[in-house]
Design a protein around this motif. Structure first.
Motif, PDB file in Angstrom:
ATOM      1  N   TYR A  97       0.839  -1.201   0.000  1.00  0.00           N
ATOM      2  CA  TYR A  97       0.000   0.000   0.000  1.00  0.00           C
ATOM      3  C   TYR A  97       0.877   1.255   0.000  1.00  0.00           C
ATOM      4  CZ  TYR A  97      -3.289   3.578   1.476  1.00  0.00           C
ATOM      5  OH  TYR A  97      -4.040   4.723   1.553  1.00  0.00           O
ATOM      6  N   MET A  98       1.883   1.268   0.876  1.00  0.00           N
ATOM      7  CA  MET A  98       2.794   2.415   0.938  1.00  0.00           C
ATOM      8  C   MET A  98       3.488   2.629  -0.409  1.00  0.00           C
ATOM      9  SD  MET A  98       4.566   1.753   4.666  1.00  0.00           S
ATOM     10  CE  MET A  98       5.738   3.104   4.529  1.00  0.00           C
ATOM     11  N   ASN A  99       3.898   1.521  -1.030  1.00  0.00           N
ATOM     12  CA  ASN A  99       4.567   1.601  -2.322  1.00  0.00           C
ATOM     13  C   ASN A  99       3.637   2.199  -3.379  1.00  0.00           C
ATOM     14  OD1 ASN A  99       6.955   0.890  -3.993  1.00  0.00           O
ATOM     15  ND2 ASN A  99       5.458  -0.416  -5.026  1.00  0.00           N
ATOM     16  N   ALA A 100       2.376   1.750  -3.382  1.00  0.00           N
ATOM     17  CA  ALA A 100       1.406   2.256  -4.354  1.00  0.00           C
ATOM     18  C   ALA A 100       1.136   3.748  -4.145  1.00  0.00           C
ATOM     19  CB  ALA A 100       0.108   1.459  -4.256  1.00  0.00           C
ATOM     20  N   LYS A 101       1.208   4.183  -2.883  1.00  0.00           N
ATOM     21  CA  LYS A 101       0.984   5.601  -2.559  1.00  0.00           C
ATOM     22  C   LYS A 101       2.268   6.427  -2.685  1.00  0.00           C
ATOM     23  CE  LYS A 101      -3.350   5.592  -1.631  1.00  0.00           C
ATOM     24  NZ  LYS A 101      -4.260   6.392  -2.449  1.00  0.00           N
ATOM     25  N   LEU A 102       3.351   5.784  -3.115  1.00  0.00           N
ATOM     26  CA  LEU A 102       4.644   6.449  -3.318  1.00  0.00           C
ATOM     27  C   LEU A 102       5.172   7.099  -2.035  1.00  0.00           C
ATOM     28  CD1 LEU A 102       3.918   8.098  -6.785  1.00  0.00           C
ATOM     29  CD2 LEU A 102       4.912   5.844  -6.333  1.00  0.00           C
ATOM     30  N   SER A 103       4.936   6.443  -0.903  1.00  0.00           N
ATOM     31  CA  SER A 103       5.394   6.964   0.382  1.00  0.00           C
ATOM     32  C   SER A 103       6.916   7.031   0.433  1.00  0.00           C
ATOM     33  CB  SER A 103       4.892   6.068   1.521  1.00  0.00           C
ATOM     34  OG  SER A 103       5.503   6.437   2.745  1.00  0.00           O
ATOM     35  N   SER A 104       7.418   8.099   0.995  1.00  0.00           N
ATOM     36  CA  SER A 104       8.870   8.265   1.124  1.00  0.00           C
ATOM     37  C   SER A 104       9.456   7.315   2.173  1.00  0.00           C
ATOM     38  CB  SER A 104       9.200   9.710   1.497  1.00  0.00           C
ATOM     39  OG  SER A 104       8.640  10.029   2.760  1.00  0.00           O
ATOM     40  N   ARG A 105       8.615   6.696   2.959  1.00  0.00           N
ATOM     41  CA  ARG A 105       9.081   5.779   4.005  1.00  0.00           C
ATOM     42  C   ARG A 105       9.038   4.301   3.570  1.00  0.00           C
ATOM     43  NH1 ARG A 105       7.650  10.250   6.664  1.00  0.00           N
ATOM     44  NH2 ARG A 105       8.341  10.692   8.751  1.00  0.00           N
ATOM     45  N   THR A 106       8.646   4.032   2.350  1.00  0.00           N
ATOM     46  CA  THR A 106       8.496   2.660   1.867  1.00  0.00           C
ATOM     47  C   THR A 106       9.795   1.875   1.945  1.00  0.00           C
ATOM     48  OG1 THR A 106       6.749   3.388   0.371  1.00  0.00           O
ATOM     49  CG2 THR A 106       7.727   1.239  -0.065  1.00  0.00           C
ATOM     50  N   VAL A 107      10.871   2.458   1.498  1.00  0.00           N
ATOM     51  CA  VAL A 107      12.151   1.745   1.464  1.00  0.00           C
ATOM     52  C   VAL A 107      12.606   1.385   2.874  1.00  0.00           C
ATOM     53  CG1 VAL A 107      14.607   1.986   0.893  1.00  0.00           C
ATOM     54  CG2 VAL A 107      12.868   2.647  -0.774  1.00  0.00           C
ATOM     55  N   LEU A 108      12.568   2.344   3.783  1.00  0.00           N
ATOM     56  CA  LEU A 108      12.997   2.083   5.158  1.00  0.00           C
ATOM     57  C   LEU A 108      12.077   1.051   5.828  1.00  0.00           C
ATOM     58  CD1 LEU A 108      14.947   2.679   7.439  1.00  0.00           C
ATOM     59  CD2 LEU A 108      13.496   4.618   8.082  1.00  0.00           C
ATOM     60  N   ALA A 109      10.775   1.173   5.624  1.00  0.00           N
ATOM     61  CA  ALA A 109       9.838   0.217   6.209  1.00  0.00           C
ATOM     62  C   ALA A 109      10.074  -1.186   5.649  1.00  0.00           C
ATOM     63  CB  ALA A 109       8.395   0.664   5.953  1.00  0.00           C
ATOM     64  N   THR A 110      10.368  -1.285   4.366  1.00  0.00           N
ATOM     65  CA  THR A 110      10.648  -2.586   3.753  1.00  0.00           C
ATOM     66  C   THR A 110      11.925  -3.181   4.342  1.00  0.00           C
ATOM     67  OG1 THR A 110       9.533  -1.915   1.725  1.00  0.00           O
ATOM     68  CG2 THR A 110      11.013  -3.805   1.564  1.00  0.00           C
ATOM     69  N   LEU A 111      12.935  -2.357   4.558  1.00  0.00           N
ATOM     70  CA  LEU A 111      14.166  -2.821   5.192  1.00  0.00           C
ATOM     71  C   LEU A 111      13.867  -3.412   6.571  1.00  0.00           C
ATOM     72  CD1 LEU A 111      17.275  -3.059   5.374  1.00  0.00           C
ATOM     73  CD2 LEU A 111      17.299  -0.685   6.179  1.00  0.00           C
ATOM     74  N   VAL A 112      13.042  -2.734   7.346  1.00  0.00           N
ATOM     75  CA  VAL A 112      12.705  -3.200   8.697  1.00  0.00           C
ATOM     76  C   VAL A 112      11.924  -4.517   8.636  1.00  0.00           C
ATOM     77  CG1 VAL A 112      11.336  -2.666  10.759  1.00  0.00           C
ATOM     78  CG2 VAL A 112      12.779  -0.895   9.717  1.00  0.00           C
ATOM     79  N   VAL A 113      10.919  -4.595   7.787  1.00  0.00           N
ATOM     80  CA  VAL A 113      10.090  -5.797   7.703  1.00  0.00           C
ATOM     81  C   VAL A 113      10.900  -6.990   7.198  1.00  0.00           C
ATOM     82  CG1 VAL A 113       8.100  -6.847   6.555  1.00  0.00           C
ATOM     83  CG2 VAL A 113       7.923  -4.529   7.495  1.00  0.00           C
ATOM     84  N   GLN A 114      11.745  -6.765   6.199  1.00  0.00           N
ATOM     85  CA  GLN A 114      12.547  -7.874   5.677  1.00  0.00           C
ATOM     86  C   GLN A 114      13.616  -8.316   6.678  1.00  0.00           C
ATOM     87  OE1 GLN A 114      11.909  -9.652   2.468  1.00  0.00           O
ATOM     88  NE2 GLN A 114      10.139  -8.752   3.490  1.00  0.00           N
ATOM     89  N   THR A 115      14.086  -7.400   7.507  1.00  0.00           N
ATOM     90  CA  THR A 115      15.004  -7.773   8.585  1.00  0.00           C
ATOM     91  C   THR A 115      14.284  -8.666   9.587  1.00  0.00           C
ATOM     92  OG1 THR A 115      16.260  -5.732   8.279  1.00  0.00           O
ATOM     93  CG2 THR A 115      16.540  -6.878  10.382  1.00  0.00           C
ATOM     94  N   MET A 116      13.036  -8.314   9.896  1.00  0.00           N
ATOM     95  CA  MET A 116      12.233  -9.151  10.791  1.00  0.00           C
ATOM     96  C   MET A 116      12.048 -10.553  10.197  1.00  0.00           C
ATOM     97  SD  MET A 116       8.206  -8.821  11.759  1.00  0.00           S
ATOM     98  CE  MET A 116       7.581 -10.167  10.787  1.00  0.00           C
ATOM     99  N   THR A 117      11.693 -10.611   8.921  1.00  0.00           N
ATOM    100  CA  THR A 117      11.482 -11.893   8.248  1.00  0.00           C
ATOM    101  C   THR A 117      12.750 -12.731   8.259  1.00  0.00           C
ATOM    102  OG1 THR A 117       9.789 -10.936   6.811  1.00  0.00           O
ATOM    103  CG2 THR A 117      10.832 -12.968   6.048  1.00  0.00           C
ATOM    104  N   PHE A 118      13.867 -12.101   7.940  1.00  0.00           N
ATOM    105  CA  PHE A 118      15.155 -12.791   7.922  1.00  0.00           C
ATOM    106  C   PHE A 118      15.448 -13.429   9.275  1.00  0.00           C
ATOM    107  CE2 PHE A 118      19.718 -12.681   8.842  1.00  0.00           C
ATOM    108  CZ  PHE A 118      20.247 -13.369   7.761  1.00  0.00           C
ATOM    109  N   TRP A 119      15.382 -12.637  10.350  1.00  0.00           N
ATOM    110  CA  TRP A 119      15.744 -13.156  11.666  1.00  0.00           C
ATOM    111  C   TRP A 119      14.709 -14.122  12.219  1.00  0.00           C
ATOM    112  CZ3 TRP A 119      20.410 -13.614  12.861  1.00  0.00           C
ATOM    113  CH2 TRP A 119      21.351 -12.699  12.417  1.00  0.00           C
ATOM    114  N   LYS A 120      13.454 -13.956  11.880  1.00  0.00           N
ATOM    115  CA  LYS A 120      12.430 -14.928  12.289  1.00  0.00           C
ATOM    116  C   LYS A 120      12.765 -16.298  11.704  1.00  0.00           C
ATOM    117  CE  LYS A 120       8.962 -15.265   9.892  1.00  0.00           C
ATOM    118  NZ  LYS A 120       7.955 -15.727   9.030  1.00  0.00           N
ATOM    119  N   THR A 121      13.166 -16.311  10.436  1.00  0.00           N
ATOM    120  CA  THR A 121      13.489 -17.568   9.767  1.00  0.00           C
ATOM    121  C   THR A 121      14.784 -18.163  10.307  1.00  0.00           C
ATOM    122  OG1 THR A 121      12.374 -16.728   7.800  1.00  0.00           O
ATOM    123  CG2 THR A 121      13.746 -18.687   7.525  1.00  0.00           C
TER     124      THR A 121
END
Length: 176
Positions: free
Chosen positions: A86-110
Protein backbone atom coordinates in the motif's frame (compact mmCIF):
# COMPACT_ATOMS: atom_id res chain seq x y z
CA UNK A 1 0.74 8.11 -20.29
CA UNK A 2 3.99 8.11 -18.28
CA UNK A 3 4.83 5.15 -16.10
CA UNK A 4 5.03 6.02 -12.39
CA UNK A 5 8.24 4.87 -10.73
CA UNK A 6 7.46 3.29 -7.36
CA UNK A 7 9.96 3.15 -4.48
CA UNK A 8 10.22 -0.67 -4.66
CA UNK A 9 11.55 -2.61 -7.65
CA UNK A 10 9.22 -5.13 -9.27
CA UNK A 11 11.00 -8.17 -7.86
CA UNK A 12 10.53 -6.89 -4.28
CA UNK A 13 6.85 -6.19 -4.93
CA UNK A 14 6.46 -9.74 -6.34
CA UNK A 15 8.23 -11.12 -3.25
CA UNK A 16 5.91 -9.21 -0.90
CA UNK A 17 2.80 -10.50 -2.72
CA UNK A 18 4.18 -14.05 -2.75
CA UNK A 19 5.08 -13.82 0.92
CA UNK A 20 1.59 -12.61 1.85
CA UNK A 21 -0.04 -15.53 0.03
CA UNK A 22 2.40 -18.26 1.13
CA UNK A 23 2.65 -17.12 4.76
CA UNK A 24 -1.15 -16.96 5.05
CA UNK A 25 -1.35 -20.50 3.67
CA UNK A 26 1.47 -21.72 5.94
CA UNK A 27 0.20 -20.15 9.17
CA UNK A 28 -3.33 -21.32 8.43
CA UNK A 29 -2.03 -24.89 8.08
CA UNK A 30 -0.74 -24.68 11.66
CA UNK A 31 -3.78 -22.98 13.18
CA UNK A 32 -6.32 -25.23 11.45
CA UNK A 33 -4.65 -28.51 12.50
CA UNK A 34 -5.76 -31.36 12.71
CA UNK A 35 -8.22 -30.51 9.89
CA UNK A 36 -5.29 -29.75 7.55
CA UNK A 37 -3.55 -33.08 8.22
CA UNK A 38 -3.88 -36.03 5.82
CA UNK A 39 -7.42 -37.35 6.16
CA UNK A 40 -8.64 -34.02 7.57
CA UNK A 41 -11.56 -32.11 6.09
CA UNK A 42 -9.28 -29.32 4.79
CA UNK A 43 -6.31 -31.44 3.67
CA UNK A 44 -7.23 -30.93 0.02
CA UNK A 45 -5.95 -27.33 0.30
CA UNK A 46 -2.70 -28.32 2.02
CA UNK A 47 -1.67 -31.47 0.08
CA UNK A 48 2.06 -30.55 -0.13
CA UNK A 49 2.18 -30.46 3.66
CA UNK A 50 1.51 -34.20 3.68
CA UNK A 51 5.17 -34.54 2.64
CA UNK A 52 6.52 -31.60 4.63
CA UNK A 53 5.19 -32.75 8.03
CA UNK A 54 7.22 -35.95 7.76
CA UNK A 55 10.42 -33.89 7.41
CA UNK A 56 9.67 -30.93 9.72
CA UNK A 57 8.18 -32.68 12.73
CA UNK A 58 7.27 -29.37 14.39
CA UNK A 59 4.44 -29.04 11.88
CA UNK A 60 3.09 -32.42 12.91
CA UNK A 61 3.42 -31.84 16.67
CA UNK A 62 0.16 -30.28 17.88
CA UNK A 63 1.80 -29.33 21.21
CA UNK A 64 4.78 -27.44 19.75
CA UNK A 65 4.20 -23.90 20.98
CA UNK A 66 7.25 -22.58 19.12
CA UNK A 67 5.81 -23.37 15.68
CA UNK A 68 2.50 -21.85 16.79
CA UNK A 69 4.26 -18.63 17.88
CA UNK A 70 6.17 -18.45 14.58
CA UNK A 71 2.88 -18.89 12.73
CA UNK A 72 1.41 -15.92 14.59
CA UNK A 73 4.44 -13.93 13.45
CA UNK A 74 3.69 -15.13 9.91
CA UNK A 75 0.28 -13.47 10.13
CA UNK A 76 1.95 -10.27 11.38
CA UNK A 77 4.34 -10.50 8.44
CA UNK A 78 1.41 -10.80 6.03
CA UNK A 79 -0.20 -7.64 7.39
CA UNK A 80 3.12 -5.81 7.18
CA UNK A 81 3.68 -6.95 3.57
CA UNK A 82 0.24 -5.63 2.63
CA UNK A 83 1.02 -2.32 4.34
CA UNK A 84 4.31 -2.11 2.42
CA UNK A 85 2.52 -2.74 -0.88
CA UNK A 86 0.00 0.00 0.00
CA UNK A 87 2.79 2.41 0.94
CA UNK A 88 4.57 1.60 -2.32
CA UNK A 89 1.41 2.26 -4.35
CA UNK A 90 0.98 5.60 -2.56
CA UNK A 91 4.64 6.45 -3.32
CA UNK A 92 5.39 6.96 0.38
CA UNK A 93 8.87 8.27 1.12
CA UNK A 94 9.08 5.78 4.00
CA UNK A 95 8.50 2.66 1.87
CA UNK A 96 12.15 1.74 1.46
CA UNK A 97 13.00 2.08 5.16
CA UNK A 98 9.84 0.22 6.21
CA UNK A 99 10.65 -2.59 3.75
CA UNK A 100 14.17 -2.82 5.19
CA UNK A 101 12.71 -3.20 8.70
CA UNK A 102 10.09 -5.80 7.70
CA UNK A 103 12.55 -7.87 5.68
CA UNK A 104 15.00 -7.77 8.58
CA UNK A 105 12.23 -9.15 10.79
CA UNK A 106 11.48 -11.89 8.25
CA UNK A 107 15.16 -12.79 7.92
CA UNK A 108 15.74 -13.16 11.67
CA UNK A 109 12.43 -14.93 12.29
CA UNK A 110 13.49 -17.57 9.77
CA UNK A 111 17.03 -17.82 11.12
CA UNK A 112 15.62 -18.33 14.63
CA UNK A 113 13.26 -21.03 13.31
CA UNK A 114 16.14 -22.84 11.59
CA UNK A 115 18.36 -22.55 14.67
CA UNK A 116 15.76 -24.58 16.55
CA UNK A 117 17.03 -27.60 14.59
CA UNK A 118 20.66 -27.13 15.62
CA UNK A 119 21.97 -28.66 18.85
CA UNK A 120 22.12 -27.49 21.60
CA UNK A 121 19.08 -25.23 20.90
CA UNK A 122 16.89 -28.17 20.03
CA UNK A 123 16.84 -31.85 19.36
CA UNK A 124 17.57 -32.74 15.73
CA UNK A 125 14.94 -35.45 16.18
CA UNK A 126 12.47 -32.77 15.05
CA UNK A 127 13.80 -33.51 11.55
CA UNK A 128 11.92 -36.61 10.47
CA UNK A 129 14.31 -37.79 7.77
CA UNK A 130 17.91 -38.80 7.19
CA UNK A 131 17.38 -38.76 3.43
CA UNK A 132 19.45 -35.87 2.08
CA UNK A 133 17.28 -35.40 -1.02
CA UNK A 134 14.12 -35.06 1.10
CA UNK A 135 15.95 -32.75 3.47
CA UNK A 136 17.27 -30.62 0.61
CA UNK A 137 14.05 -30.28 -1.41
CA UNK A 138 11.47 -30.29 1.39
CA UNK A 139 13.29 -28.37 4.13
CA UNK A 140 16.56 -26.63 3.19
CA UNK A 141 15.53 -25.01 -0.11
CA UNK A 142 12.02 -23.87 0.91
CA UNK A 143 13.20 -22.47 4.26
CA UNK A 144 16.43 -21.17 2.76
CA UNK A 145 14.46 -18.97 0.37
CA UNK A 146 13.08 -17.14 3.42
CA UNK A 147 16.66 -16.33 4.42
CA UNK A 148 18.19 -15.57 1.01
CA UNK A 149 15.44 -13.40 -0.49
CA UNK A 150 14.91 -11.23 2.61
CA UNK A 151 18.71 -10.86 2.85
CA UNK A 152 18.81 -9.75 -0.80
CA UNK A 153 15.94 -7.36 -0.17
CA UNK A 154 17.69 -5.96 2.90
CA UNK A 155 20.83 -5.36 0.84
CA UNK A 156 18.85 -3.63 -1.91
CA UNK A 157 16.82 -1.49 0.52
CA UNK A 158 19.96 -0.50 2.44
CA UNK A 159 21.45 0.84 -0.78
CA UNK A 160 18.24 2.64 -1.72
CA UNK A 161 17.89 4.17 1.75
CA UNK A 162 21.37 5.65 1.35
CA UNK A 163 20.40 7.14 -2.01
CA UNK A 164 17.29 8.86 -0.66
CA UNK A 165 19.30 11.84 0.47
CA UNK A 166 22.03 12.61 2.97
CA UNK A 167 21.59 12.83 6.70
CA UNK A 168 19.25 15.26 8.40
CA UNK A 169 20.70 17.85 10.74
CA UNK A 170 18.97 18.86 13.94
CA UNK A 171 17.33 21.79 12.09
CA UNK A 172 15.91 19.56 9.35
CA UNK A 173 18.35 20.72 6.67
CA UNK A 174 20.20 18.20 4.58
CA UNK A 175 23.71 17.53 5.74
CA UNK A 176 26.62 16.19 3.73
Amino acid sequence: MAEVKTPLPGWVQAWLVSTAVIQTWDASFIWLRPHTFPGGALNLYWKPYSLYIDVDMRYKDMTDSFVMAVSLLNYVEVVLCLILLYMNAKLSSRTVLATLVVQTMTFWKTVLYLLMYVPPMSDVAMLGTNNWMELLFLFIIPNGLWVLIPASTMWDMWGRAGLQGGTQTSRGKKGK
